[in-house]
Design an enzyme around this catalytic site. Sequence first.
Site, PDB file in Angstrom:
ATOM      1  N   GLU A 227       1.488   0.170  -4.910  1.00  0.00           N
ATOM      2  CA  GLU A 227       1.001   1.459  -5.391  1.00  0.00           C
ATOM      3  C   GLU A 227       2.175   2.430  -5.485  1.00  0.00           C
ATOM      4  O   GLU A 227       2.734   2.826  -4.465  1.00  0.00           O
ATOM      5  CB  GLU A 227      -0.038   2.027  -4.426  1.00  0.00           C
ATOM      6  CG  GLU A 227      -1.345   1.259  -4.387  1.00  0.00           C
ATOM      7  CD  GLU A 227      -2.338   1.909  -3.449  1.00  0.00           C
ATOM      8  OE1 GLU A 227      -3.471   2.192  -3.874  1.00  0.00           O
ATOM      9  OE2 GLU A 227      -1.978   2.130  -2.278  1.00  0.00           O
TER      10      GLU A 227
ATOM     11  N   ASP B 104       0.840  -1.180   0.000  1.00  0.00           N
ATOM     12  CA  ASP B 104       0.000   0.000   0.000  1.00  0.00           C
ATOM     13  C   ASP B 104       0.890   1.249   0.000  1.00  0.00           C
ATOM     14  O   ASP B 104       1.862   1.325   0.749  1.00  0.00           O
ATOM     15  CB  ASP B 104      -0.885  -0.021   1.259  1.00  0.00           C
ATOM     16  CG  ASP B 104      -1.861   1.125   1.322  1.00  0.00           C
ATOM     17  OD1 ASP B 104      -2.753   1.191   0.469  1.00  0.00           O
ATOM     18  OD2 ASP B 104      -1.719   1.967   2.231  1.00  0.00           O
TER      19      ASP B 104
END
Length: 868
Positions: free
Chosen positions: A506, A469
């Site tokens: 990400e 993340d």
Amino acid sequence: MPIAEGAKSLSDHIEGAPSEASAHWIDRATVAWRVEPSLRHCLVLSAGRRPSHPDAPEGDERHIALRPGTFDAEQLRRWPHLAGRTALTVDPRDIGLAAEALRGRVVAAAWDAGGTLAAVTGVQIPGVLDDLYAAAATVPLGQNGGLFPRLSLWAPTARTVELVLYGSRRTVHRMRRDDATGVWSVRGLPTWYGRAYTFQVTVYSPAAGEVVTNEVTDPYGVLVTPDGARSVLTAPDAAAHKPPGWDRLAKPAAVPLERAVIYELHVRDFSASDATVPQELRGTYAAFGVDGAGTRELRALAADGVTHVHLLPVFDFATVPERRADRVEPDCDLAALPPDSELQQECVARTAATDSFNWGYDPLHHSVPEGSYATDPDQRIREFRGMVAALNRAGLRVVMDVVYNHTYDIRVLDPIVPGYYHRLLDDGTVATSTCCPGLAPEHLMAGRYVVDSVVMWARRYRVDGFRFDLMGHHPKANILAVRRALDALTLDRDGVDGRAVVLYGEGWDFGEVAGGARFEQATQTRMAGTGIATFSDRMRDAVRGGGPFDADPRVQGFGSGLAGDPNGSPAGGGPEQQRARLAHYCDLIRVGLTGSLADYVLPSGVRSSELDYNGGPAGYTAAPGEAVTYVDAHDNETLFDALAYKLPQHTSMDDRVRMQLLSLATVLLAQGAAFVHAGSERLRSKSLDRNSYDSGDWFNRLLWDCSQGNGFGAGLPPRADNEARWPYARPLLADPALRPGCAAIDAARAGFGELLRIRASSPAFALGSADEVRRRLSFPGSADGVIALHVRTDGLDPRWSSVTVVFNATPHPQVQDVPVAPGETLALHPVQAAGHDPVVRASAYDPATRALTVPARTVAVFVGSPAG
């Protein structure tokens, strides 16, 4: 801060903690501070000693003298955001004071030639801690040892550390400090196993302005009591923590990222609404071991070609009570309310803080399985492993969504080494650009914490991949260190082939680290060439249209009507703007179909890296496997909901299914890793909720029984993140024609399965290298709203000499010219020729004109057979 007039002494101004910490002690010899260099400077310590600096003011404080200096090249590389500060050099006579000084209060002070105090500030200390205690990087931490457990904690600034054991009585045990590493440790007894424990850390707290005693859990702990109140001393490899057959776990074959199809799934969503799972097991790890509707569907998806299940966070997170008895669920008859009502979201909001649902992006203990997903939080290790084994038996490898860029709060790490583990801004406050207190893996031991945790999940839980993340908030070096540590794991020694573990994340670039402000980040462009993949949002925006934060959600894209089916929204602009946007979107999709390669030359002659995407390069990878291509994920509206906003409201359900499949086909038939949000193959809806992280089971339903619908019309989505869109949402939710029945859901699932089988049928969709993509893949034709993808497979595919895909996003049949080798014949792919959809079966090749005819809103795949 400036010093008020009438000051009596330095002590008068530093009795408490300064309100900011803008000086940075970056190594034992250097301090960086935005201060006038002509002043006299020192570090003021909290114990008594005459100052060594001849001009320092007299008093009972200890001082470390500072003199003007310069930064060397290595310091500027490591601390680029401090380049504009004044470099201050520690007097060589005082360097030996650093280790002891850091166990108390440290304040930077400056005064003028007349002895007037000019500035005082707190000091940020991560740099000097990394310098002094670099040896700690290889010392075992957490729980180690066999029969006689050893517990170790890195706490270099602590005055004392004690182990507190709980059981029939509370006992406190001294821990011994190793001065070279700052690690405190204690050796225990076999009888300690099974007992809860904490560390009692006595340490100076800059926030409190005094020495405090914090009782904290073990950041390296592997088990905690319910809700993470205390750690539990356990042997994770004991038989009690292993489901049957764990030591003989057989895994599906490893798949490189360029061949992967990844299915993003939330543990609770998987079974919370599944009536074929016993009530007591719904929403838990154990549901994956039940032969229910969801498990049968996962097996079917694996048979079709899905390779990995990506689980939203499954580490210990903070926002769901782990004991079922402590949770409060919505008590309304939600299904009986009107489809466009505000009442559903009001009811869900009342219990959101205490119900069973949250996405889980709020880490508490990074190396402990989440307890709310276990039928018994004390059995979380065994049940988590049981889930992994069940998914492996279904033919699926397992990816964990990991969140090391922030923590829910600072309760676990900061009390141990105040001011170290979290990233601090210029004034000493904790950075929160990630939504929450940001971790700082650029610091030595914080980066090591990430590496050790990932390796633990791979070794102890046989996890096959990790999705990071907000990976752009990590240094590139940290993610590469994770890769190296995984690569070192072997089947013989560790029970896992670390090289088969996939990594992606990400790569967004924002916040206090943006643009490489603090380190070389693990962002999209910077990860090119590493073999570690990043999500490519180019395909998402081009297919859906607009961006995830548009005020008006009706901006159309390639897959949502921009190609010849305008919805009349003023947000789409006039005809000229729409044509230009469509042409640009088609190029973005072509880039996505290559695996977002940076050096692919498009039919227009433009190199992918030169094509604009929101001010950056559209193409950025060095190999197709470095792109994770997607059109929907847990974030933002589901694909079905996005199309509900963007397609003209009168669009038939049959055509909505066709556009859903066309959109998904751009992902499944692209080079690189294909990523699909669970339920998209079944037209999953969240009733237009664009941020369902805390929207409860109701808005997040994943329905395996088509007779229950797809979730659309569950009420207006929660007010907090959706109210501005309610005027657009209300008439759609109220329209019964937008709620699909079994025929539509089954058609979508059948078409999705066919696309998966087509992807798996030929190496054309997994060419693997940039050279192969450049050599074999081309984009013939240039009709508006039509993209043709042609791959020469001679010498690569034993059956077919070429594969051609035509994406016709228009509402009309299209004729497409394609290159055909002498003697080559084309035919509709066998999967589609025998497929469920008569419209797709009408796609045809005319050998006389060497042209393909593809019906409206259709993806057709043709294979070439060589002469003879």
